[in-house]
Design a protein around this motif. Structure first.
Motif, PDB file in Angstrom:
ATOM      1  N   UNK A  68      55.742  96.642 -26.828  1.00  0.00           N
ATOM      2  CA  UNK A  68      55.399  97.800 -27.642  1.00  0.00           C
ATOM      3  C   UNK A  68      53.745  97.936 -27.392  1.00  0.00           C
ATOM      4  N   UNK A  69      53.268  98.964 -27.840  1.00  0.00           N
ATOM      5  CA  UNK A  69      51.967  99.358 -27.540  1.00  0.00           C
ATOM      6  C   UNK A  69      51.585  99.380 -26.193  1.00  0.00           C
ATOM      7  N   UNK A  70      52.346 100.061 -25.395  1.00  0.00           N
ATOM      8  CA  UNK A  70      51.867 100.121 -23.780  1.00  0.00           C
ATOM      9  C   UNK A  70      51.950 101.690 -23.630  1.00  0.00           C
ATOM     10  N   UNK A  71      52.055 101.982 -22.366  1.00  0.00           N
ATOM     11  CA  UNK A  71      52.086 103.512 -21.999  1.00  0.00           C
ATOM     12  C   UNK A  71      53.152 103.731 -21.309  1.00  0.00           C
ATOM     13  N   UNK A  72      54.395 103.121 -21.681  1.00  0.00           N
ATOM     14  CA  UNK A  72      55.605 103.350 -20.822  1.00  0.00           C
ATOM     15  C   UNK A  72      56.134 104.678 -21.023  1.00  0.00           C
ATOM     16  N   UNK A  73      56.348 105.739 -19.989  1.00  0.00           N
ATOM     17  CA  UNK A  73      57.053 106.897 -20.267  1.00  0.00           C
ATOM     18  C   UNK A  73      58.381 106.896 -20.222  1.00  0.00           C
ATOM     19  N   UNK A  74      59.341 105.713 -19.698  1.00  0.00           N
ATOM     20  CA  UNK A  74      60.489 105.452 -19.817  1.00  0.00           C
ATOM     21  C   UNK A  74      60.868 104.003 -19.705  1.00  0.00           C
ATOM     22  N   UNK A  75      61.996 103.860 -19.997  1.00  0.00           N
ATOM     23  CA  UNK A  75      62.465 102.395 -19.799  1.00  0.00           C
ATOM     24  C   UNK A  75      64.010 102.148 -19.726  1.00  0.00           C
ATOM     25  N   UNK A  76      64.248 101.282 -18.634  1.00  0.00           N
ATOM     26  CA  UNK A  76      65.628 101.178 -18.382  1.00  0.00           C
ATOM     27  C   UNK A  76      65.914  99.607 -18.605  1.00  0.00           C
ATOM     28  N   UNK A  77      66.677  99.188 -19.722  1.00  0.00           N
ATOM     29  CA  UNK A  77      66.978  97.964 -20.029  1.00  0.00           C
ATOM     30  C   UNK A  77      68.543  97.771 -19.985  1.00  0.00           C
ATOM     31  N   UNK A  78      69.454  98.593 -19.315  1.00  0.00           N
ATOM     32  CA  UNK A  78      70.938  98.269 -19.315  1.00  0.00           C
ATOM     33  C   UNK A  78      71.171  97.285 -18.672  1.00  0.00           C
ATOM     34  N   UNK A  79      70.566  96.880 -17.739  1.00  0.00           N
ATOM     35  CA  UNK A  79      71.169  95.535 -16.878  1.00  0.00           C
ATOM     36  C   UNK A  79      70.914  94.283 -17.547  1.00  0.00           C
ATOM     37  N   UNK A  80      70.050  94.343 -18.661  1.00  0.00           N
ATOM     38  CA  UNK A  80      69.868  93.263 -19.548  1.00  0.00           C
ATOM     39  C   UNK A  80      70.653  93.287 -20.600  1.00  0.00           C
ATOM     40  N   UNK A  81      72.005  92.880 -20.320  1.00  0.00           N
ATOM     41  CA  UNK A  81      73.124  93.278 -21.449  1.00  0.00           C
ATOM     42  C   UNK A  81      72.910  92.104 -22.513  1.00  0.00           C
ATOM     43  N   UNK A  82      72.229  90.977 -22.260  1.00  0.00           N
ATOM     44  CA  UNK A  82      72.362  89.866 -23.356  1.00  0.00           C
ATOM     45  C   UNK A  82      71.324  90.160 -24.154  1.00  0.00           C
ATOM     46  N   UNK A  83      70.151  91.164 -23.985  1.00  0.00           N
ATOM     47  CA  UNK A  83      69.081  91.459 -24.991  1.00  0.00           C
ATOM     48  C   UNK A  83      69.915  91.452 -26.585  1.00  0.00           C
ATOM     49  N   UNK A  84      69.364  90.716 -27.425  1.00  0.00           N
ATOM     50  CA  UNK A  84      69.431  90.901 -28.914  1.00  0.00           C
ATOM     51  C   UNK A  84      68.393  91.429 -29.700  1.00  0.00           C
ATOM     52  N   UNK A  85      67.194  91.343 -28.940  1.00  0.00           N
ATOM     53  CA  UNK A  85      66.070  91.931 -29.690  1.00  0.00           C
ATOM     54  C   UNK A  85      65.029  92.789 -28.761  1.00  0.00           C
ATOM     55  N   UNK A  86      64.891  94.020 -28.983  1.00  0.00           N
ATOM     56  CA  UNK A  86      63.991  95.003 -28.137  1.00  0.00           C
ATOM     57  C   UNK A  86      63.035  95.795 -28.850  1.00  0.00           C
ATOM     58  N   UNK A  87      61.900  95.520 -28.732  1.00  0.00           N
ATOM     59  CA  UNK A  87      60.371  96.307 -29.289  1.00  0.00           C
ATOM     60  C   UNK A  87      59.986  97.057 -28.131  1.00  0.00           C
TER      61      UNK A  87
END
Length: 215
Positions: A68-87
């Motif tokens: 959070x609170x960065x300057x990310x214009x896009x984000x690809x987290x699909x390869x991290x299928x174990x994620x239970x928490x994403x902010x």
């Protein structure tokens, strides 16, 4: 590395280093690019790296990601299928595909520029979704039977479907400040009127059935 030097680092590439802990990355306050892919990370907190614009964290064992609170214009987290928490709140993301996060439980997407979000499929463990303060026009969470916390206020929503069979177990709900929202589809309009009326745009109404007109 000296603290003075850390404050000047803008690129940090620690990919494929057999790393399991990135504690200390919060000190790299000037960081704009970071790659920590192909490691053994289980959690990652980049909320202090406020200048970050590029992040590569695929091929890890992440269950928690806070960027959070960065300057990310896009984000690809699909390869991290174990994620239970994403902010990933308070960034500059306009479109997000998180359909691969089949184990996700908590999503914090607020304060971006989101117009579209591709959520995981039905059967997800998702119970908390914060997507307020974006540019969303259509939100459908009817397939998420475990959902009980939802914030969608301050968007441009014209269609909102909350009919997930679990409305009476919601702990929080807010759809205020969506001036184009006229109907909200729910499990029970009477129950929703009794419990949620204070948390929606006043002219909008709770309904239980959506009229579909054939051509």
């Amino acid at each position: 590395m000296l603290t003075a030097n850390i404050n000047e680092v803008v690129v940090l590439n620690v990919a494929d280093k057999n790393i399991s802990d990135l504690t200390g990355i919060e000190s790299f306050t000037a960081l704009t690019f970071s790659s920590c892919s192909d490691n053994n990370l289980k959690s990652l907190d980049l909320s202090s790296n406020v200048n970050l614009t590029d992040l590569y964290s695929h091929v890890n064992q992440l269950s928690s990601l806070n960027c959070r609170s960065n300057k990310l214009p896009d984000l690809d987290v699909n390869p991290n299928s174990a994620l239970t928490f994403l902010n990933c709140s308070s960034n500059e993301i306009s479109s997000l595909d998180i359909s691969g996060l089949v184990n996700i439980e908590q999503l914090f997407l607020q304060q971006n520029q989101l117009t579209t979000v591709n959520l995981p499929s039905s059967g997800s463990s998702l119970w908390k979704l914060e997507i307020n303060e974006n540019q969303m026009t259509d939100i459908d969470v009817s397939l998420f039977g475990n959902l009980r916390d939802l914030g969608v206020h301050q968007n441009q929503i014209t269609s909102l479907n909350l009919k997930n069979g679990n409305n009476s177990n919601f702990a929080s709900f807010n759809s205020e400040y969506n001036p184009n929202l006229t109907c909200i589809f729910v499990d029970d309009s009477g129950w929703s009127n009794d419990n949620w009326s204070a948390y929606k745009y006043a002219p909008s109404t709770f309904v239980t059935h959506q009229l579909i007109v054939g051509t």
